[in-house]
Design a protein around this motif. Structure first.
Motif, PDB file in Angstrom:
ATOM      1  N   LYS A 206       0.819  -1.272  -0.096  1.00 37.98           N
ATOM      2  CA  LYS A 206       0.025  -0.017  -0.029  1.00 37.98           C
ATOM      3  C   LYS A 206       0.811   1.083   0.003  1.00 37.98           C
ATOM      4  N   ASP A 207       1.926   1.285   1.018  1.00 38.69           N
ATOM      5  CA  ASP A 207       2.672   2.511   0.744  1.00 38.69           C
ATOM      6  C   ASP A 207       3.580   2.682  -0.331  1.00 38.69           C
ATOM      7  N   GLU A 208       4.086   1.535  -1.073  1.00 35.51           N
ATOM      8  CA  GLU A 208       4.653   1.729  -2.299  1.00 35.51           C
ATOM      9  C   GLU A 208       3.873   2.332  -3.324  1.00 35.51           C
ATOM     10  N   ALA A 209       2.501   1.666  -3.289  1.00 30.60           N
ATOM     11  CA  ALA A 209       1.737   2.156  -4.367  1.00 30.60           C
ATOM     12  C   ALA A 209       1.383   3.716  -4.139  1.00 30.60           C
ATOM     13  N   ARG A 210       1.252   4.234  -2.793  1.00 27.91           N
ATOM     14  CA  ARG A 210       0.902   5.677  -2.705  1.00 27.91           C
ATOM     15  C   ARG A 210       2.136   6.381  -3.133  1.00 27.91           C
ATOM     16  N   GLU A 211       3.197   5.911  -2.577  1.00 28.11           N
ATOM     17  CA  GLU A 211       4.433   6.688  -2.879  1.00 28.11           C
ATOM     18  C   GLU A 211       4.724   6.907  -4.599  1.00 28.11           C
ATOM     19  N   LEU A 212       4.279   6.052  -5.378  1.00 31.19           N
ATOM     20  CA  LEU A 212       4.016   5.949  -6.913  1.00 31.19           C
ATOM     21  C   LEU A 212       3.339   7.106  -7.255  1.00 31.19           C
ATOM     22  N   VAL A 213       2.165   7.081  -6.658  1.00 30.71           N
ATOM     23  CA  VAL A 213       0.958   8.348  -7.021  1.00 30.71           C
ATOM     24  C   VAL A 213       1.556   9.613  -6.471  1.00 30.71           C
ATOM     25  N   TYR A 214       2.170   9.911  -5.240  1.00 30.79           N
ATOM     26  CA  TYR A 214       2.395  11.142  -4.419  1.00 30.79           C
ATOM     27  C   TYR A 214       3.682  11.662  -4.979  1.00 30.79           C
ATOM     28  N   GLY A 215       4.541  10.584  -5.206  1.00 30.99           N
ATOM     29  CA  GLY A 215       5.943  10.961  -5.637  1.00 30.99           C
ATOM     30  C   GLY A 215       6.590  11.327  -4.110  1.00 30.99           C
ATOM     31  N   MET A 216       6.083  10.782  -3.342  1.00 33.51           N
ATOM     32  CA  MET A 216       6.817  10.885  -1.750  1.00 33.51           C
ATOM     33  C   MET A 216       5.828   9.924  -1.037  1.00 33.51           C
ATOM     34  N   THR A 217       6.251   9.975   0.288  1.00 27.78           N
ATOM     35  CA  THR A 217       5.474   8.893   1.150  1.00 27.78           C
ATOM     36  C   THR A 217       4.061   9.540   1.371  1.00 27.78           C
ATOM     37  N   TYR A 218       3.001   8.841   1.536  1.00 29.68           N
ATOM     38  CA  TYR A 218       1.905   9.350   1.941  1.00 29.68           C
ATOM     39  C   TYR A 218       1.940  10.281   3.226  1.00 29.68           C
ATOM     40  N   GLU A 219       2.604   9.778   4.274  1.00 27.49           N
ATOM     41  CA  GLU A 219       2.649  10.556   5.282  1.00 27.49           C
ATOM     42  C   GLU A 219       3.357  12.005   5.177  1.00 27.49           C
ATOM     43  N   GLY A 220       4.346  11.842   4.316  1.00 29.75           N
ATOM     44  CA  GLY A 220       5.282  13.173   4.108  1.00 29.75           C
ATOM     45  C   GLY A 220       4.192  14.149   3.314  1.00 29.75           C
ATOM     46  N   TRP A 221       3.269  13.546   2.457  1.00 27.70           N
ATOM     47  CA  TRP A 221       2.446  14.367   1.875  1.00 27.70           C
ATOM     48  C   TRP A 221       1.372  15.163   2.657  1.00 27.70           C
ATOM     49  N   LYS A 222       0.742  14.115   3.460  1.00 24.24           N
ATOM     50  CA  LYS A 222      -0.415  14.466   4.412  1.00 24.24           C
ATOM     51  C   LYS A 222       0.398  15.685   5.248  1.00 24.24           C
ATOM     52  N   ALA A 223       1.362  15.534   5.647  1.00 26.14           N
ATOM     53  CA  ALA A 223       2.119  16.368   6.816  1.00 26.14           C
ATOM     54  C   ALA A 223       2.258  17.650   5.981  1.00 26.14           C
ATOM     55  N   LYS A 224       2.744  17.790   4.815  1.00 34.75           N
ATOM     56  CA  LYS A 224       3.002  19.095   3.848  1.00 34.75           C
ATOM     57  C   LYS A 224       1.694  19.770   3.443  1.00 34.75           C
ATOM     58  N   TYR A 225       0.683  18.815   2.848  1.00 34.58           N
ATOM     59  CA  TYR A 225      -0.381  19.543   1.939  1.00 34.58           C
ATOM     60  C   TYR A 225      -2.006  19.319   2.494  1.00 34.58           C
ATOM     61  N   GLN A 226      -1.852  18.238   3.325  1.00 31.68           N
ATOM     62  CA  GLN A 226      -3.408  18.061   3.715  1.00 31.68           C
ATOM     63  C   GLN A 226      -3.751  19.337   4.633  1.00 31.68           C
ATOM     64  N   ALA A 227      -4.854  19.599   3.910  1.00 31.82           N
ATOM     65  CA  ALA A 227      -5.599  20.917   5.044  1.00 31.82           C
ATOM     66  C   ALA A 227      -5.810  20.403   6.433  1.00 31.82           C
ATOM     67  N   GLU A 228      -5.761  21.182   7.176  1.00 29.44           N
ATOM     68  CA  GLU A 228      -5.856  20.934   8.651  1.00 29.44           C
ATOM     69  C   GLU A 228      -7.411  20.751   8.848  1.00 29.44           C
ATOM     70  N   ALA A 229      -8.013  21.743   8.428  1.00 31.58           N
ATOM     71  CA  ALA A 229      -9.614  21.905   8.499  1.00 31.58           C
ATOM     72  C   ALA A 229     -10.141  20.754   7.640  1.00 31.58           C
ATOM     73  N   PRO A 230     -11.327  19.964   8.031  1.00 36.36           N
ATOM     74  CA  PRO A 230     -11.927  19.067   7.255  1.00 36.36           C
ATOM     75  C   PRO A 230     -12.558  19.641   5.959  1.00 36.36           C
ATOM     76  N   ALA A 231     -12.522  19.068   5.083  1.00 37.55           N
ATOM     77  CA  ALA A 231     -13.131  19.697   3.567  1.00 37.55           C
ATOM     78  C   ALA A 231     -14.344  20.214   3.780  1.00 37.55           C
TER      79      ALA A 231
END
Ligand SMILES: [Zn+2]
Length: 368
Positions: free
Chosen positions: A336-361
């Motif tokens: 799952k992690d490898e597949a997500r890295e393929l899509v995000y170009g980085m780890t999912y955790e890394g992406w979330k920390a950087k770009y996921q909005a704090e507030a719920p959508a």
């Protein structure tokens, strides 16, 4: 079918030689009722290569090499044609209409392919495989004969060497034959050896084995005397050529075919080749579009997964899951992690920390 559609002559595969004869016999199984032809038509060159089988057999014996000969008439199905060649089953040959071949349906054609064409080629494949497994990839020599006249025009050559792009056997063979006194030798006559899908294209060019087709003028080999004479002559010449070449003739080397180049130059490809190529190109285009989609999503970090999900029913994690499922179908485990890295170009955790909005959508959208 009472007999096998080919005849194998035992020989030593370690000779590194394989003799084949595509048009050895004029047999047509009784069920085909001579394809509607008269008995005498089956004794002409349109039905088989007169004298060729005897020369091929004697040549194999003289060299101690194995041989594979077809046992049915080329009028039934021509083993020296590609499956997409329009002359695979001749409807008219040298002006003669072949009634049994008119309007052949797909099923009837398939049955001829399965019963006569494939077994012969499979026998050649097995002979090649056994020589290759002994470390001696075989030089393939195909024996044919040609009519001394065609449409009223005489053919002066006693022997022709037909070849395509692999010069390893053809060139020294031509030289050795030309060194013989009083014999007119033709280079790619009376036909060209550049025929896509023919026996040597399939087994020689296709597998990177040195090869040549020898065409003998049929009037020279109609009787046992001429057959023996030519078999002896060819055996001597081939032995000489093989000795001089050393191991080079037994190396596997892909030389390609002029037929592929000409067709490419004309923007054509064979029927099967085109569909294979189209499929490959299609996949490449789809892959390029997918890569662009990923690039786009990686650039649009402002677009939240939840927004994608709500608007379009999928998000980046879905893409990752789809990659994972496609990989699993190919037997390639992807975590799952490898597949997500393929899509995000980085780890999912890394992406979330950087770009996921704090507030719920949801509240955010409600506020719009
Ligand atoms: Zn032939």
């Amino acid at each position: 079918m009472g007999t096998t559609p080919y005849r194998s002559i035992e020989g030593d595969a370690r000779t590194g030689l394989l003799i084949v004869c595509d048009h050895a016999e004029n047999t047509i199984p009784p069920a085909y009722d001579r394809l509607g032809l008269k008995e005498q038509d089956l004794h002409r060159h349109i039905a088989y290569d007169l004298g060729a089988a005897a020369v091929a057999e004697r040549l194999a014996q003289a060299l101690g090499a194995p041989a594979v000969l077809s046992r049915y008439s080329r009028l039934l199905i021509d083993p020296n044609r590609g499956l997409d060649d329009p002359t695979l089953v001749m409807q008219i040959s040298d002006g003669l209409v072949v009634p049994g071949n008119a309007g052949l349906d797909a099923e009837a054609l398939q049955s001829r392919i399965e019963n006569y064409y494939q077994p012969y080629h499979q026998a050649i494949e097995r002979a090649v495989d056994s020589a290759v497994s002994l470390g001696k990839p075989p030089v393939i020599v195909s024996v044919h004969s040609f009519a001394q006249a065609w449409k009223g025009v005489g053919r002066p050559w006693a022997v022709g060497v037909l070849w395509d792009k692999d010069p390893r056997l053809a060139i020294p063979l031509l030289e050795a034959l030309r060194a013989l006194p009083g014999i007119e030798v033709g280079d790619n006559v009376p036909y060209s050896g550049q025929l896509k899908g023919d026996t040597l294209y399939r087994h020689g060019t296709g597998r990177g084995l040195a090869h040549a087709l020898i065409e003998l003028r049929q009037d020279l080999i109609l009787g046992p005397e001429g057959q023996a004479e030519w078999a002896t002559r060819l055996a001597q010449v081939l032995r000489k050529v093989l000795d001089a070449a050393g191991g080079a003739l037994h190396a596997i080397a892909l030389h390609g075919s002029f037929t592929d180049e000409t067709r490419r130059a004309r923007g054509e490809t064979g029927r099967t080749e085109r569909s294979a190529m189209d499929e490959k190109t299609k996949i490449e285009i789809e892959a390029a579009a997918f890569r662009r989609l990923l690039k786009h999503l990686r650039g649009r970090t402002d677009v939240q997964n939840i927004d994608l999900m709500e608007l379009a029913g999928f998000c980046r994690n879905c893409l990752a899951d789809w990659c994972r499922e496609a990989a699993a179908e190919k037997g390639l485990p992807l975590s799952k992690d490898e597949a997500r890295e393929l899509v995000y170009g980085m780890t999912y955790e890394g992406w979330k920390a950087k770009y996921q909005a704090e507030a719920p959508a949801k509240p955010r959208r409600q506020s719009r």
